[in-house]
Design a protein around this motif. Structure first.
Motif, PDB file in Angstrom:
ATOM      1  N   UNK A 122       0.829  -1.205   0.000  1.00 18.50           N
ATOM      2  CA  UNK A 122       0.000   0.000   0.000  1.00 18.50           C
ATOM      3  C   UNK A 122       0.865   1.257   0.000  1.00 18.50           C
ATOM      4  N   UNK A 123       1.907   1.257   0.805  1.00 15.32           N
ATOM      5  CA  UNK A 123       2.789   2.428   0.889  1.00 15.32           C
ATOM      6  C   UNK A 123       3.503   2.665  -0.431  1.00 15.32           C
ATOM      7  N   UNK A 124       3.940   1.589  -1.084  1.00 12.05           N
ATOM      8  CA  UNK A 124       4.705   1.725  -2.328  1.00 12.05           C
ATOM      9  C   UNK A 124       3.808   2.115  -3.496  1.00 12.05           C
ATOM     10  N   UNK A 125       2.683   1.426  -3.634  1.00  8.53           N
ATOM     11  CA  UNK A 125       1.828   1.614  -4.809  1.00  8.53           C
ATOM     12  C   UNK A 125       1.019   2.896  -4.720  1.00  8.53           C
ATOM     13  N   UNK A 126       0.545   3.219  -3.531  1.00  8.77           N
ATOM     14  CA  UNK A 126      -0.315   4.384  -3.355  1.00  8.77           C
ATOM     15  C   UNK A 126       0.533   5.594  -2.977  1.00  8.77           C
ATOM     16  N   UNK A 127       0.802   6.450  -3.952  1.00 12.83           N
ATOM     17  CA  UNK A 127       1.593   7.648  -3.678  1.00 12.83           C
ATOM     18  C   UNK A 127       0.906   8.612  -2.737  1.00 12.83           C
ATOM     19  N   UNK A 128      -0.420   8.498  -2.589  1.00 13.25           N
ATOM     20  CA  UNK A 128      -1.168   9.375  -1.696  1.00 13.25           C
ATOM     21  C   UNK A 128      -1.432   8.732  -0.344  1.00 13.25           C
ATOM     22  N   UNK A 129      -0.759   7.598  -0.069  1.00 15.54           N
ATOM     23  CA  UNK A 129      -0.998   6.912   1.200  1.00 15.54           C
ATOM     24  C   UNK A 129      -0.654   7.827   2.374  1.00 15.54           C
ATOM     25  N   UNK A 130      -1.579   7.934   3.307  1.00 20.50           N
ATOM     26  CA  UNK A 130      -1.360   8.732   4.505  1.00 20.50           C
ATOM     27  C   UNK A 130      -2.068   8.096   5.687  1.00 20.50           C
ATOM     28  N   UNK A 131      -1.446   8.227   6.845  1.00 22.86           N
ATOM     29  CA  UNK A 131      -2.079   7.818   8.086  1.00 22.86           C
ATOM     30  C   UNK A 131      -2.954   8.976   8.543  1.00 22.86           C
ATOM     31  N   UNK A 132      -4.196   8.682   8.859  1.00 27.25           N
ATOM     32  CA  UNK A 132      -5.133   9.736   9.244  1.00 27.25           C
ATOM     33  C   UNK A 132      -5.579   9.543  10.680  1.00 27.25           C
ATOM     34  N   UNK A 133      -5.898  10.644  11.358  1.00 24.66           N
ATOM     35  CA  UNK A 133      -6.396  10.515  12.737  1.00 24.66           C
ATOM     36  C   UNK A 133      -7.686   9.721  12.747  1.00 24.66           C
ATOM     37  N   UNK A 134      -7.891   8.912  13.783  1.00 23.67           N
ATOM     38  CA  UNK A 134      -9.140   8.141  13.847  1.00 23.67           C
ATOM     39  C   UNK A 134     -10.349   9.061  13.986  1.00 23.67           C
ATOM     40  N   UNK A 135     -11.384   8.747  13.240  1.00 22.92           N
ATOM     41  CA  UNK A 135     -12.609   9.544  13.294  1.00 22.92           C
ATOM     42  C   UNK A 135     -13.780   8.633  13.641  1.00 22.92           C
ATOM     43  N   UNK A 136     -14.534   9.052  14.661  1.00 22.85           N
ATOM     44  CA  UNK A 136     -15.718   8.295  15.065  1.00 22.85           C
ATOM     45  C   UNK A 136     -16.967   9.080  14.696  1.00 22.85           C
ATOM     46  N   UNK A 137     -18.005   8.387  14.233  1.00 20.45           N
ATOM     47  CA  UNK A 137     -19.261   9.089  13.921  1.00 20.45           C
ATOM     48  C   UNK A 137     -19.775   9.863  15.126  1.00 20.45           C
ATOM     49  N   UNK A 138     -20.322  11.049  14.872  1.00 18.15           N
ATOM     50  CA  UNK A 138     -20.760  11.898  15.968  1.00 18.15           C
ATOM     51  C   UNK A 138     -21.836  11.241  16.823  1.00 18.15           C
ATOM     52  N   UNK A 139     -22.710  10.449  16.215  1.00 22.80           N
ATOM     53  CA  UNK A 139     -23.806   9.851  16.960  1.00 22.80           C
ATOM     54  C   UNK A 139     -23.477   8.449  17.473  1.00 22.80           C
ATOM     55  N   UNK A 140     -22.202   8.032  17.377  1.00 27.71           N
ATOM     56  CA  UNK A 140     -21.828   6.693  17.809  1.00 27.71           C
ATOM     57  C   UNK A 140     -21.678   6.639  19.329  1.00 27.71           C
ATOM     58  N   UNK A 141     -21.851   5.433  19.881  1.00 29.05           N
ATOM     59  CA  UNK A 141     -21.702   5.241  21.318  1.00 29.05           C
ATOM     60  C   UNK A 141     -20.274   5.547  21.756  1.00 29.05           C
ATOM     61  N   UNK A 142     -19.290   5.117  20.952  1.00 25.50           N
ATOM     62  CA  UNK A 142     -17.891   5.367  21.299  1.00 25.50           C
ATOM     63  C   UNK A 142     -17.601   6.854  21.410  1.00 25.50           C
ATOM     64  N   UNK A 143     -18.156   7.632  20.481  1.00 28.59           N
ATOM     65  CA  UNK A 143     -17.908   9.068  20.507  1.00 28.59           C
ATOM     66  C   UNK A 143     -18.576   9.722  21.715  1.00 28.59           C
TER      67      UNK A 143
END
Length: 518
Positions: free
Chosen positions: A82-103
């Motif tokens: 994934x890192x090699x083939x995808x030039x746009x590969x980036x690690x992104x901050x985790x995002x939880x849905x606003x209405x989710x129990x975890x959030x």
């Protein structure tokens, strides 16, 4: 100005650390990306209950530890790929849905913590237990951003954020929490990437301690992600150099534990060979030569078979057919390219029909082709959604195209379309929805011929000429072709020995399929 911050950090290692070399933040980020790749592999893998599996050698029983180690190796292979083939590969901050129990739980816990800190700081005298713990966390985070050679910055952080000294100052009522916050902000500004300068500037405008600490932790989380992404971009050139051998080695380890791991690849290549032979016989019949048995004419060469096999991936039935094992990691990419090409076929066919109905006056107008293409592309944006209805979209496209053509003809002083011609044009556009529509099939065949020519020529040669009638979509077609050929060439470098061995068996059935070493 700090536009060349990363460069200065490498030139003066004791003044400013390299943001991509944090040994603490990279594993956290990569773990998140690793989990996303695991999820992609699980989603891309066909269900064995729904799909028939070709019969091969009987399965060999392996231990749970072997399976776990194999799964880990395949996941690591997928992440490196994934890192090699995808030039746009980036690690992104985790995002939880606003209405989710975890959030909701997260918000409640965070609010309780910050409310407790606010209460402690508002006491007389203030209690700094929570604040000192936060300073300790910030201290460790800042230290994690440093390289071993950044001794001056490390000593400065340890000296100013000495927790024992801070506790003593708190006990004696001499702690200046604002001074510590000011030092932390300054150090964050020294260590952050240029993209975070604005966030650092905003921190300086916050005067209340609790909101300031909360904002500082938010920015520190972003800095951790920045560090991980910079590390990924830094290792990509080195990973590119070694990834072919690495992926082949990991797949070989998997292949040794699962001897039938190439069943679908074998079926895929076999079908490509049968397609080529069938097409050759069909062409011979059309030329009046009669069908020629495969034993009377040399079989297609392995390179031609592989090229045809890769082209078949752009017409794959992803819902009902298992994807070949060696390209399974890239199945989402092939699906995306397949959807892009389907859109281009519809756009190209629509423009051909429109130009044929409206005459040369319209097609020769500069800028009109781009405008018309944009109208059609916008209405085909949601083709990837299950709810998309091509017939309805083409009905709307027909209406829009007629409006645009009528306006263009009137503006240029040409004879407008008659009512009958408008009805005929809308009907021709509507007919493009059918897979057997001659215009659609023509555009499809020419796009396929272009991709085949590009694949045969390789990336290091000039692009082949775009077939006639595809000029309006040339830019988009070339973009897809470049992505497709790069992906194919990389896959061929990794798995070429396996393909050669399989084709050696298919083309010479009496020869055994030898084990492919890494």
């Amino acid at each position: 100005m700090k536009s060349d911050k990363l460069l200065r950090m490498s030139e003066h290692p004791d003044d400013k650390p390299h943001p991509g070399d944090s040994k603490q933040t990279l594993p956290d980020g990569v773990d998140g990306a690793d989990e996303s790749v695991r999820k992609r592999i699980r989603q891309s893998t066909p269900s064995p209950q729904r799909l028939p599996r070709p019969q091969s050698s009987p399965p060999r029983f392996v231990s749970v530890d072997e399976l776990m180690e194999t799964a880990k190796g395949v996941t690591n292979m997928a992440l490196a790929h994934e890192i090699v083939v995808n030039g746009d590969f980036q690690i992104k901050p985790p995002e939880m849905p606003e209405d989710s129990l975890e959030n909701r739980v997260r918000e409640i816990v965070h609010k309780a913590f910050w409310d407790c800190l606010s209460v402690q700081l508002s006491e007389e005298p203030p209690t700094y237990d929570h604040a000192i713990k936060l300073v300790g966390e910030i201290k460790e985070t800042l230290l994690s951003f440093l390289l071993p050679g950044h001794s001056r910055l490390r000593n400065q952080i340890r000296e100013v954020l000495d927790l024992d000294l801070i506790k003593q100052e708190a006990e004696n009522g001499a702690l200046d929490i604002s001074r510590l916050a000011e030092f932390i902000i300054g150090m964050m500004g020294t260590l952050c990437a240029p993209a975070r300068d604005e966030e650092i500037k905003k921190l300086k405008d916050i005067k209340e301690i609790v909101p300031l600490f909360r904002a500082m932790f938010s920015v520190l989380d972003l800095m951790k992600v920045d560090m991980a992404n910079f590390a990924v971009s830094s290792i990509r050139p080195h990973l590119m150099h070694q990834s072919v051998e690495y992926e082949r080695k990991k797949f070989q380890e998997f292949f040794e534990k699962q001897p039938n791991a190439l069943d679908f690849v074998t079926q895929w290549l076999q079908e490509a060979l049968e397609d080529l032979i069938s097409q050759r016989n069909k062409n011979s019949l059309m030329a009046g030569e009669g069908a020629v048995g495969s034993e009377e004419r040399a079989a297609p060469c392995p390179a031609t078979i592989q090229n045809h096999a890769y082209l078949k991936l752009l017409k794959w039935d992803h819902l009902h057919r298992p994807f070949p094992e060696t390209v399974l990691v890239d199945q989402p990419r092939f699906q995306e390219m397949q959807q892009e090409l389907e859109r281009l076929i519809i756009v190209g066919a629509t423009l051909l029909v429109t130009y044929s109905a409206s005459g040369p006056g319209v097609s020769s107008l500069a800028g009109f082709a781009e405008k018309l293409k944009m109208v059609v592309q916008v209405l085909l944006t949601d083709t990837h959604l299950p709810s998309f209805n091509l017939n309805e979209a083409l009905a709307t496209i027909g209406e829009k195209v007629c409006v645009e053509v009528t306006g263009c003809l009137a503006q240029c002083g040409f004879t407008p379309l008659s009512a009958d011609k408008e009805i005929a044009l809308k009907g021709q556009i509507q007919a493009i929805a059918g897979p057997d529509d001659p215009i659609r099939k023509l555009v499809d065949a020419r796009i396929r011929a272009y991709l085949e020519a590009y694949l045969a020529s390789g990336l290091h040669k000039s692009l082949p000429a775009v077939p006639g009638g595809l000029g309006p979509i040339q830019k988009e077609l070339e973009e897809v072709a470049v992505k497709f050929v790069r992906l194919v060439n990389y896959n061929r470098m990794v798995f070429g020995p396996y393909y050669d061995a399989i084709l050696g068996k298919i083309l010479k059935p009496e020869g055994p399929l030898a084990s492919v070493s890494s």
